[in-house]
Design a protein around this motif. Structure first.
Motif, PDB file in Angstrom:
ATOM      1  N   GLY A  29      33.287   2.064  -8.060  1.00 36.49           N
ATOM      2  CA  GLY A  29      33.489   0.885  -8.897  1.00 36.49           C
ATOM      3  C   GLY A  29      34.036   1.226 -10.267  1.00 36.49           C
ATOM      4  O   GLY A  29      34.948   0.556 -10.775  1.00 36.49           O
ATOM      5  N   ARG A  30      33.511   2.279 -10.875  1.00 37.66           N
ATOM      6  CA  ARG A  30      33.978   2.689 -12.204  1.00 37.66           C
ATOM      7  C   ARG A  30      35.462   3.072 -12.170  1.00 37.66           C
ATOM      8  O   ARG A  30      36.253   2.666 -13.031  1.00 37.66           O
ATOM      9  CB  ARG A  30      33.157   3.880 -12.712  1.00 37.66           C
ATOM     10  N   LEU A  31      35.839   3.871 -11.179  1.00 37.83           N
ATOM     11  CA  LEU A  31      37.214   4.341 -11.094  1.00 37.83           C
ATOM     12  C   LEU A  31      38.179   3.206 -10.768  1.00 37.83           C
ATOM     13  O   LEU A  31      39.290   3.135 -11.313  1.00 37.83           O
ATOM     14  CB  LEU A  31      37.311   5.450 -10.039  1.00 37.83           C
ATOM     15  N   ARG A  33      37.735  -0.023 -11.402  1.00 32.77           N
ATOM     16  CA  ARG A  33      37.848  -0.932 -12.564  1.00 32.77           C
ATOM     17  C   ARG A  33      38.705  -0.319 -13.667  1.00 32.77           C
ATOM     18  O   ARG A  33      39.277  -1.039 -14.494  1.00 32.77           O
ATOM     19  CB  ARG A  33      36.454  -1.278 -13.099  1.00 32.77           C
ATOM     20  N   ALA A  34      38.808   1.016 -13.678  1.00 36.12           N
ATOM     21  CA  ALA A  34      39.665   1.691 -14.655  1.00 36.12           C
ATOM     22  C   ALA A  34      41.137   1.657 -14.242  1.00 36.12           C
ATOM     23  O   ALA A  34      41.994   2.167 -14.968  1.00 36.12           O
ATOM     24  CB  ALA A  34      39.206   3.133 -14.840  1.00 36.12           C
ATOM     25  N   GLY A  35      41.415   1.068 -13.069  1.00 38.13           N
ATOM     26  CA  GLY A  35      42.795   0.907 -12.641  1.00 38.13           C
ATOM     27  C   GLY A  35      43.294   1.902 -11.623  1.00 38.13           C
ATOM     28  O   GLY A  35      44.472   1.872 -11.259  1.00 38.13           O
ATOM     29  N   LEU A  36      42.423   2.792 -11.146  1.00 43.22           N
ATOM     30  CA  LEU A  36      42.856   3.769 -10.152  1.00 43.22           C
ATOM     31  C   LEU A  36      42.870   3.166  -8.753  1.00 43.22           C
ATOM     32  O   LEU A  36      42.120   2.230  -8.449  1.00 43.22           O
ATOM     33  CB  LEU A  36      41.943   4.995 -10.169  1.00 43.22           C
ATOM     34  N   ASP A  37      43.727   3.713  -7.915  1.00 41.17           N
ATOM     35  CA  ASP A  37      43.781   3.342  -6.501  1.00 41.17           C
ATOM     36  C   ASP A  37      42.741   4.199  -5.789  1.00 41.17           C
ATOM     37  O   ASP A  37      42.939   5.405  -5.593  1.00 41.17           O
ATOM     38  CB  ASP A  37      45.189   3.607  -5.955  1.00 41.17           C
ATOM     39  N   ALA A 114      36.115  -5.022  -7.313  1.00 38.76           N
ATOM     40  CA  ALA A 114      36.428  -4.069  -8.388  1.00 38.76           C
ATOM     41  C   ALA A 114      37.819  -3.479  -8.225  1.00 38.76           C
ATOM     42  O   ALA A 114      38.360  -2.878  -9.162  1.00 38.76           O
ATOM     43  CB  ALA A 114      35.388  -2.958  -8.425  1.00 38.76           C
ATOM     44  N   GLY A 115      38.400  -3.633  -7.027  1.00 38.66           N
ATOM     45  CA  GLY A 115      39.746  -3.129  -6.789  1.00 38.66           C
ATOM     46  C   GLY A 115      39.832  -1.959  -5.841  1.00 38.66           C
ATOM     47  O   GLY A 115      40.917  -1.417  -5.618  1.00 38.66           O
ATOM     48  N   ALA A 116      38.709  -1.554  -5.255  1.00 37.37           N
ATOM     49  CA  ALA A 116      38.694  -0.427  -4.321  1.00 37.37           C
ATOM     50  C   ALA A 116      38.911  -0.902  -2.892  1.00 37.37           C
ATOM     51  O   ALA A 116      38.770  -2.085  -2.580  1.00 37.37           O
ATOM     52  CB  ALA A 116      37.368   0.322  -4.429  1.00 37.37           C
ATOM     53  N   ARG A 117      39.238   0.030  -2.031  1.00 35.21           N
ATOM     54  CA  ARG A 117      39.317  -0.234  -0.602  1.00 35.21           C
ATOM     55  C   ARG A 117      38.206   0.536   0.107  1.00 35.21           C
ATOM     56  O   ARG A 117      37.927   1.684  -0.248  1.00 35.21           O
ATOM     57  CB  ARG A 117      40.672   0.195  -0.035  1.00 35.21           C
ATOM     58  N   VAL A 118      37.599  -0.100   1.107  1.00 36.40           N
ATOM     59  CA  VAL A 118      36.547   0.549   1.877  1.00 36.40           C
ATOM     60  C   VAL A 118      37.079   0.828   3.273  1.00 36.40           C
ATOM     61  O   VAL A 118      37.581  -0.075   3.952  1.00 36.40           O
ATOM     62  CB  VAL A 118      35.283  -0.324   1.956  1.00 36.40           C
ATOM     63  N   VAL A 119      36.991   2.084   3.686  1.00 35.54           N
ATOM     64  CA  VAL A 119      37.423   2.491   5.022  1.00 35.54           C
ATOM     65  C   VAL A 119      36.199   2.941   5.797  1.00 35.54           C
ATOM     66  O   VAL A 119      35.467   3.837   5.359  1.00 35.54           O
ATOM     67  CB  VAL A 119      38.460   3.634   4.946  1.00 35.54           C
ATOM     68  N   ARG A 120      35.984   2.309   6.948  1.00 35.44           N
ATOM     69  CA  ARG A 120      34.829   2.650   7.785  1.00 35.44           C
ATOM     70  C   ARG A 120      35.163   3.863   8.646  1.00 35.44           C
ATOM     71  O   ARG A 120      36.129   3.870   9.397  1.00 35.44           O
ATOM     72  CB  ARG A 120      34.485   1.492   8.708  1.00 35.44           C
ATOM     73  N   GLY A 121      34.354   4.879   8.537  1.00 31.52           N
ATOM     74  CA  GLY A 121      34.562   6.054   9.354  1.00 31.52           C
ATOM     75  C   GLY A 121      33.946   7.284   8.722  1.00 31.52           C
ATOM     76  O   GLY A 121      33.390   7.223   7.616  1.00 31.52           O
ATOM     77  N   ARG A 122      34.042   8.384   9.409  1.00 34.25           N
ATOM     78  CA  ARG A 122      33.464   9.647   8.923  1.00 34.25           C
ATOM     79  C   ARG A 122      34.574  10.493   8.319  1.00 34.25           C
ATOM     80  O   ARG A 122      35.528  10.869   9.004  1.00 34.25           O
ATOM     81  CB  ARG A 122      32.768  10.394  10.059  1.00 34.25           C
ATOM     82  N   GLY A 123      34.456  10.752   7.023  1.00 35.66           N
ATOM     83  CA  GLY A 123      35.498  11.489   6.316  1.00 35.66           C
ATOM     84  C   GLY A 123      35.206  12.969   6.225  1.00 35.66           C
ATOM     85  O   GLY A 123      34.047  13.392   6.182  1.00 35.66           O
ATOM     86  N   ARG A 124      36.285  13.757   6.177  1.00 31.79           N
ATOM     87  CA  ARG A 124      36.141  15.199   5.999  1.00 31.79           C
ATOM     88  C   ARG A 124      37.360  15.731   5.260  1.00 31.79           C
ATOM     89  O   ARG A 124      38.473  15.182   5.383  1.00 31.79           O
ATOM     90  CB  ARG A 124      35.990  15.905   7.338  1.00 31.79           C
TER      91      ARG A 124
END
Length: 472
Positions: A29-31, A33-37, A114-124
């Motif tokens: 959320g912080r990142l 809201r600061a305008g980052l993708d 807040a401008g973020a995207r949520v991707v469902r899955g297991r990241g590595r």
């Protein structure tokens, strides 16, 4: 003739956050809201263990069990009270109020707003700045130009006990979803989770036995606090086996049998495994960026950096498996990521863990901050301790039944400041606040003695502990 291979699509973003426990969610959320993708990757529920299986629902369970305990004490203070425990209101409150039936829609929407995207899955991690996510629709790849933030969290550790893996044992995740209190329960592990849930179910009529491999409950706290809790457990009929090695576990379809090393057998309807937490570092792919994946934790510096372009927060850093630590680290990491990219963050804050507080929400409540006496001595400090009985304080006298508790102070006698403290008893975690401030700010003990402590409060007993310290 050659067959042309499909080119794998790689999405370029500023930051990828793997894991959205409290810290990962906060940093995302912080990142954003600061305008980052920002892409947040989550295999389970956004928010992590705390709101769905840990802090919030379990404390609702504790609140309910404490209400029963207070009602049973009322006969001494206010007249006859008849208590009939019923788990149904507890289960309903956990399901409907705490977890929204284990639905994270609101948390996802909060991040998206807040401008973020949520991707469902297991990241590595699959290389520097490269993240692969195994989703239900196949693998997706991301390239993070600013960096990757890891907040993998932990999952219940299952000890390698013969037969255990083949049984329908509970972890905290199953206990929180319980729709009724079992007739009997064996708890494997005498740490914070095991002790909290043991007392909760016992107060709802469950016959409970706690099995701990070490010599005492709450091994990371002061031994005086462990003894205090053991005394309360004994008074409430909770069985305890310490220094106990479990040699085998079996389940016959109707219940569990635990066989201990000395041949003792414990039989119960349910078995709760609360024997620690773990993270699979190999599955996280940290070796691809030069991080050792053979250990239990990932070392980080005071800005949460673990490798070039990789920040790590939460339980896996080994700085305390607490929501408040993860949130603290999230703030530092987010600011450093912004500063590293020339953004608005100044990255000035550095992590300082000398005053990390923790609370076990049993009755009595056990709060601790900083170093224990043993840890302070191991660190080579010249140690003085002060100890006072909370029940002997004016507020303890007024409180009456359920007033057992203590305050213990650990002083670096050479520096004249507190380096640790324990507050156990009614509102032990609340008393801890002023002691946390004292440890963090290195307030001289002489100044603490000059404070005016409100009368008659539980925290006024700090004055008595200081007086004992002076006499030590």
């Amino acid at each position: 003739m050659t067959t042309e291979q499909p080119v794998e699509t790689v999405e370029t973003v500023d930051v990828v956050v793997i894991g959205t426990g409290p810290g990962g969610e906060d940093a995302t959320g912080r990142l954003a809201r600061a305008g980052l993708d920002v892409v947040a990757v989550e295999a389970r529920l956004v928010g992590g263990e705390c709101p769905y299986f840990g802090c919030i629902p379990t404390k609702m369970m504790v609140r309910a069990s404490d209400a029963l305990a207070e009602a049973r004490r009322a006969a001494t203070l206010a007249g006859r009270v008849d208590v009939a425990p019923d788990w149904a209101p507890v289960a309903a409150r956990v399901r409907d109020e705490a977890t929204a039936d284990w639905d994270d829609t609101a948390a996802v929407e909060r991040l998206e707003k807040a401008g973020a995207r949520v991707v469902r899955g297991r990241g590595r991690l699959v290389g520097s700045g490269e993240v692969a996510v195994a989703t239900a629709d196949g693998e997706r790849r991301f390239r993070a130009t600013r960096g990757v933030l890891l907040n993998p969290g932990t999952e219940p550790a299952v000890p390698p006990v013969d037969g255990l893996a083949d049984t329908p044992y509970w972890t905290n995740r199953d206990a929180v979803r319980a729709t009724e209190a079992p007739a009997s329960l064996t708890v494997l592990g005498g740490g914070a989770i095991g002790c909290e849930l043991a007392q909760v179910f016992a107060r709802f009529g469950t016959a409970v036995e706690v099995v701990e491999a070490g010599p005492r409950l709450l091994a990371l706290d002061e031994p005086e606090a462990s003894a205090l809790l053991a005394g309360r457990f004994a008074a409430e009929g909770i069985g305890m086996c310490t220094d106990a090695k479990v040699s085998s576990v079996s389940h016959d379809g109707g219940g569990f049998t635990l066989t201990l090393g000395d041949g003792t057998q414990l039989v119960s309807e349910r078995l709760l495994v609360a024997a620690g937490r773990r993270t699979d570092l190999k599955a996280l792919g940290v070796a691809t960026v030069g991080i050792d994946d053979s250990g239990r934790t990932i070392p980080v510096d005071d800005r949460m950096r673990a490798a070039d372009g990789v920040w790590v927060i939460g339980d896996v850093t080994g700085k305390g498996a607490f929501t408040h630590v993860s949130m603290y680290q999230a703030r530092i990491a987010a600011a450093d990521i912004l500063a590293a990219g020339g953004g608005d963050g100044d990255g000035a804050e550095r992590a300082d863990y000398r005053a990390v507080p923790h609370v076990t929400f049993t009755d009595p409540e056990i709060g601790g901050v900083g170093l224990t006496e043993a840890a302070a001595r191991d660190a080579g400090l010249t140690v003085r301790t002060g100890l006072t009985d909370l029940a002997a304080s004016s507020r303890g006298f007024v409180h009456g039944p359920g007033n057992e508790g203590l305050i213990k102070l650990v002083e670096d006698a050479h520096a004249g400041v507190l380096v640790g403290a324990t507050a156990a008893g009614p509102a032990g975690g609340e008393i801890l606040a002023v002691l946390t401030l004292a440890v963090q700010a290195r307030v001289p003990v002489s100044e603490l003695r000059h404070l005016i402590y409100a009368y008659p409060t539980f925290h006024r007993a700090i004055e008595s502990a200081l007086a004992d310290l002076q006499e030590a």
